[in-house]
Design an enzyme around this catalytic site. Structure first.
Site, PDB file in Angstrom:
ATOM      1  N   TYR A   1       0.873  -1.171   0.000  1.00  0.00           N
ATOM      2  CA  TYR A   1       0.000   0.000   0.000  1.00  0.00           C
ATOM      3  C   TYR A   1       0.901   1.208   0.000  1.00  0.00           C
ATOM      4  O   TYR A   1       1.983   1.180   0.608  1.00  0.00           O
ATOM      5  CB  TYR A   1      -0.866  -0.021   1.273  1.00  0.00           C
ATOM      6  CG  TYR A   1      -2.322   0.323   1.078  1.00  0.00           C
ATOM      7  CD1 TYR A   1      -3.169  -0.536   0.390  1.00  0.00           C
ATOM      8  CD2 TYR A   1      -2.876   1.493   1.605  1.00  0.00           C
ATOM      9  CE1 TYR A   1      -4.517  -0.244   0.236  1.00  0.00           C
ATOM     10  CE2 TYR A   1      -4.219   1.794   1.454  1.00  0.00           C
ATOM     11  CZ  TYR A   1      -5.042   0.918   0.766  1.00  0.00           C
ATOM     12  OH  TYR A   1      -6.378   1.207   0.606  1.00  0.00           O
TER      13      TYR A   1
ATOM     14  N   THR B   1     -43.808  -3.612  -1.936  1.00  0.00           N
ATOM     15  CA  THR B   1     -42.684  -2.710  -1.683  1.00  0.00           C
ATOM     16  C   THR B   1     -41.618  -3.380  -0.819  1.00  0.00           C
ATOM     17  O   THR B   1     -40.424  -3.241  -1.069  1.00  0.00           O
ATOM     18  CB  THR B   1     -43.186  -1.423  -0.999  1.00  0.00           C
ATOM     19  OG1 THR B   1     -44.125  -0.780  -1.864  1.00  0.00           O
ATOM     20  CG2 THR B   1     -42.039  -0.471  -0.726  1.00  0.00           C
TER      21      THR B   1
ATOM     22  N   ASP C   1     -15.665  -8.503   3.183  1.00  0.00           N
ATOM     23  CA  ASP C   1     -16.084  -8.306   4.570  1.00  0.00           C
ATOM     24  C   ASP C   1     -17.282  -7.361   4.593  1.00  0.00           C
ATOM     25  O   ASP C   1     -17.161  -6.171   4.283  1.00  0.00           O
ATOM     26  CB  ASP C   1     -14.920  -7.724   5.382  1.00  0.00           C
ATOM     27  CG  ASP C   1     -15.215  -7.690   6.887  1.00  0.00           C
ATOM     28  OD1 ASP C   1     -16.390  -7.878   7.268  1.00  0.00           O
ATOM     29  OD2 ASP C   1     -14.271  -7.476   7.663  1.00  0.00           O
TER      30      ASP C   1
ATOM     31  N   THR D   1     -19.485  -2.184   8.273  1.00  0.00           N
ATOM     32  CA  THR D   1     -19.978  -0.819   8.065  1.00  0.00           C
ATOM     33  C   THR D   1     -19.751  -0.395   6.617  1.00  0.00           C
ATOM     34  O   THR D   1     -20.608   0.219   5.988  1.00  0.00           O
ATOM     35  CB  THR D   1     -19.263   0.150   9.016  1.00  0.00           C
ATOM     36  OG1 THR D   1     -19.436  -0.315  10.360  1.00  0.00           O
ATOM     37  CG2 THR D   1     -19.843   1.545   8.893  1.00  0.00           C
TER      38      THR D   1
ATOM     39  N   ASP E   1      -8.466  -4.319  10.810  1.00  0.00           N
ATOM     40  CA  ASP E   1      -9.332  -5.474  10.541  1.00  0.00           C
ATOM     41  C   ASP E   1      -9.035  -6.071   9.175  1.00  0.00           C
ATOM     42  O   ASP E   1      -9.091  -7.296   8.986  1.00  0.00           O
ATOM     43  CB  ASP E   1     -10.808  -5.070  10.643  1.00  0.00           C
ATOM     44  CG  ASP E   1     -11.168  -3.899   9.736  1.00  0.00           C
ATOM     45  OD1 ASP E   1     -10.307  -3.039   9.485  1.00  0.00           O
ATOM     46  OD2 ASP E   1     -12.336  -3.840   9.286  1.00  0.00           O
ATOM     47  N   ARG E   2      -8.681  -5.227   8.212  1.00  0.00           N
ATOM     48  CA  ARG E   2      -8.346  -5.714   6.870  1.00  0.00           C
ATOM     49  C   ARG E   2      -7.048  -6.518   6.899  1.00  0.00           C
ATOM     50  O   ARG E   2      -6.924  -7.531   6.190  1.00  0.00           O
ATOM     51  CB  ARG E   2      -8.231  -4.542   5.896  1.00  0.00           C
ATOM     52  CG  ARG E   2      -9.502  -3.719   5.767  1.00  0.00           C
ATOM     53  CD  ARG E   2      -9.339  -2.566   4.796  1.00  0.00           C
ATOM     54  NE  ARG E   2      -9.181  -3.063   3.432  1.00  0.00           N
ATOM     55  CZ  ARG E   2      -8.762  -2.304   2.424  1.00  0.00           C
ATOM     56  NH1 ARG E   2      -8.417  -1.036   2.642  1.00  0.00           N
ATOM     57  NH2 ARG E   2      -8.665  -2.817   1.213  1.00  0.00           N
TER      58      ARG E   2
END
Length: 211
Positions: free
Chosen positions: A55, A139, A84, A87, A64-65
């Site tokens: 990176y 709906t 994953d 959020t 977490d990644r």
């Protein structure tokens, strides 16, 4: 008191944490010192993981990644892709060389639906469940269809491009996170659901950093 009801604190050898919320990290540091009397390892920059981070600025990568990449390499092989459902929906790529090669970040399912309900007052909140058919006559079912098949389609489209760039068209795709089991059956690319992936990654990082 809640944690004492769930965990025998005296039996803990240590605690390993990954969080993108600094206040939570500080709370766990105080907890480990004051109540558990155990060593604490916070996964972050400078902690050896055995997985090189490709990176531009490794400090930008959520811990977490990194934990997901560590566990995916160990449990599912190389190369592989982790999806994953948190959020945000994170796509984390482990290369054939076992490196964290980067990935993709997309809005998460729950926050996307919350935004839709907030902006369209006449739309009801719906349970996160798969409808019987794609073409819906209510709906509620129409919203569920868009949620399940829309996000499954997003996963497949992004994974196809990742595999193409990797040069690994059969790289396994591992889903984790709260809604993984809802989306995975409707995706043609997801090959496994591993709900313990992040925790297993933390366990592996802890073991690597023991004396």
């Amino acid at each position: 008191m809640t944690l004492r009801a769930l965990v025998d604190l005296e039996s803990l050898d240590g605690i390993v944490v990954c969080s993108s919320v600094p206040q939570l990290v500080r709370e766990y540091e105080a907890f480990a010192d004051r109540w558990a009397g155990a060593d604490l390892l916070v996964l972050g920059p400078g902690v050896p993981t055995g997985v090189p981070i490709r990176y531009d600025d490794p400090r930008e990568v959520g811990p977490d990644r990194i934990a997901n990449a560590v566990a995916a390499r160990e449990r599912h092989g190389m190369p592989c892709v982790v999806v994953d459902f948190g959020t945000s929906t994170n796509f984390d790529v482990v290369s054939a060389a076992g490196e964290f090669a980067g990935g993709v970040l997309a809005p998460g399912i729950e926050i996307s639906m919350d935004a839709l309900f907030a902006r369209a007052a006449r739309l009801p909140k719906v349970p996160f469940a798969a409808p019987e058919r794609v073409i819906s006559q209510t709906t509620v079912a129409a919203l569920q269809s868009g949620l399940v098949y829309g996000f499954a389609g997003q996963v497949d489209a992004i994974v196809d491009r990742i595999r193409e760039e990797l040069g690994a068209l059969d790289a396994p795709v591992v889903a984790t996170g709260g809604l993984a089991e809802l989306i995975a059956p409707h995706s043609r690319t997801i090959s496994a659901v591993d709900q313990e992936l992040t925790l297993q990654g933390l366990r592996l990082v802890w073991a690597r950093n023991r004396p």
